[in-house]
Scaffold this motif. Structure first.
Motif, short mmCIF file in Angstrom:
data_model
loop_
_atom_site.label_atom_id
_atom_site.label_comp_id
_atom_site.label_asym_id
_atom_site.label_seq_id
_atom_site.Cartn_x
_atom_site.Cartn_y
_atom_site.Cartn_z
N THR A 1 -4.81 -0.48 5.43
CA THR A 1 -4.47 1.26 4.62
C THR A 1 -5.02 2.09 5.59
O THR A 1 -5.29 3.70 5.53
CB THR A 1 -5.09 1.46 3.07
OG1 THR A 1 -5.62 1.16 3.06
CG2 THR A 1 -3.37 0.88 2.13
N THR B 1 -7.45 1.67 -2.30
CA THR B 1 -6.06 1.79 -1.79
C THR B 1 -5.40 0.87 -2.09
O THR B 1 -4.10 0.42 -1.28
CB THR B 1 -6.49 1.62 -0.16
OG1 THR B 1 -6.72 0.68 0.38
CG2 THR B 1 -7.44 3.23 0.12
N SER C 1 -1.70 2.20 -1.97
CA SER C 1 -1.34 3.13 -1.77
C SER C 1 -0.36 2.89 -0.44
O SER C 1 -0.05 2.14 -0.34
CB SER C 1 -2.93 3.47 -0.46
OG SER C 1 -2.67 4.45 0.63
N ARG D 1 0.54 3.58 2.10
CA ARG D 1 0.00 4.22 3.80
C ARG D 1 0.37 3.04 4.35
O ARG D 1 -0.56 1.85 4.11
CB ARG D 1 -1.01 4.65 3.88
CG ARG D 1 -2.09 4.95 5.45
CD ARG D 1 -3.03 5.72 5.22
NE ARG D 1 -3.41 6.16 6.95
CZ ARG D 1 -4.53 6.17 6.98
NH1 ARG D 1 -5.43 7.21 6.64
NH2 ARG D 1 -5.15 6.65 8.41
N ARG D 2 0.87 3.21 5.86
CA ARG D 2 0.62 1.59 6.54
C ARG D 2 -0.09 1.52 7.78
O ARG D 2 0.31 2.97 7.82
CB ARG D 2 1.91 0.64 6.43
CG ARG D 2 2.60 0.87 5.11
CD ARG D 2 4.70 0.22 5.06
NE ARG D 2 5.10 0.97 6.24
CZ ARG D 2 5.64 2.16 5.87
NH1 ARG D 2 6.01 2.69 4.34
NH2 ARG D 2 6.68 2.51 6.89
#
Length: 217
Positions: free
Chosen positions: A55, A100, A103, A105-106
């Motif tokens: 992340t 995270t 999360s 997000r990548r």
């Protein structure tokens, strides 16, 4: 609604795997953190450091890292992992994974299923050389397999050409079933390791295609 539900389900699987790997890491002693993983040249600590980047990787990091590694993706990832492993103690790496875990997000260019594959497979990269057992849940593992065999990133299409993989503990199989295709049967966890290029998965499989796959790996 369906797309959002699928995305939420995927993220739930990813969060569970991240937290599970964090728990596994928290149970390791100093010697186990220094032990070799299934990733050639990587210690358990290097793998843990790599997982914290799931992340946290940015385009700037990728572009700079690719230049330093002269376009070699594996070399770039190894450099990131080793550098981060040296920068943070084990407890901090565990805390970063947990921080995270949920999360969305990548890393740049990563598909929604890539973090799932990353944690499922790297969890085995850590656990198996240490003689530890880490279970893989059936549905997420099948989804990870579907992604790996369909993605050009993992090299599975070439690796598995002419083979038909059949999970013995899940409702999953792949391969065109053409005449001459050789079957490889085994637990989905081992098939996922094989699909991502890890010979350790050979221990759990059988069938006429197993020897051929062993030669490829």
């Amino acid at each position: 609604m369906g797309t959002r539900t699928n995305a939420e389900r995927m993220l739930g699987w990813v969060e569970a795997e991240r937290l599970g790997v964090a728990d596994l890491l928290a149970d390791l002693d100093d010697a186990e953190w220094k032990a070799p993983s299934l990733c050639a040249g990587w210690t358990v600590r290097d793998v843990a450091a790599h997982l914290t980047l799931s992340t946290r990787t940015t385009w700037r990091m990728v572009l700079g890292g690719a230049l330093r590694a002269r376009g070699d993706w594996n070399r770039m990832e190894a450099e990131f992992a080793v550098r981060r492993a040296a920068a943070f103690p084990p407890a901090e790496l565990i805390a970063q994974i947990r921080e995270t875990a949920g999360s969305p997000r990548r890393a740049p260019m990563a598909a929604p299923a890539d973090p799932l594959v990353d944690f499922l497979v790297h969890g085995q990269d850590i656990a198996r050389p240490l003689g530890r057992t880490r279970a893989m849940p059936a549905e997420p593992t099948a989804a990870a397999l579907d992604h790996v065999v369909g993605s050009p990133f993992y090299g599975a299409r070439k690796r598995l050409r002419g083979l038909r993989l059949i999970a013995t503990d899940a409702d999953w199989s792949t391969g065109d079933g053409a005449a001459g295709a050789e079957e490889v049967r085994g637990p989905a966890a081992d098939l996922l390791l094989l699909a991502t290029g890890r010979p350790a998965g050979l221990a759990g499989v059988s069938g006429p295609g197993a020897a051929r796959l062993a030669a490829v790996l």
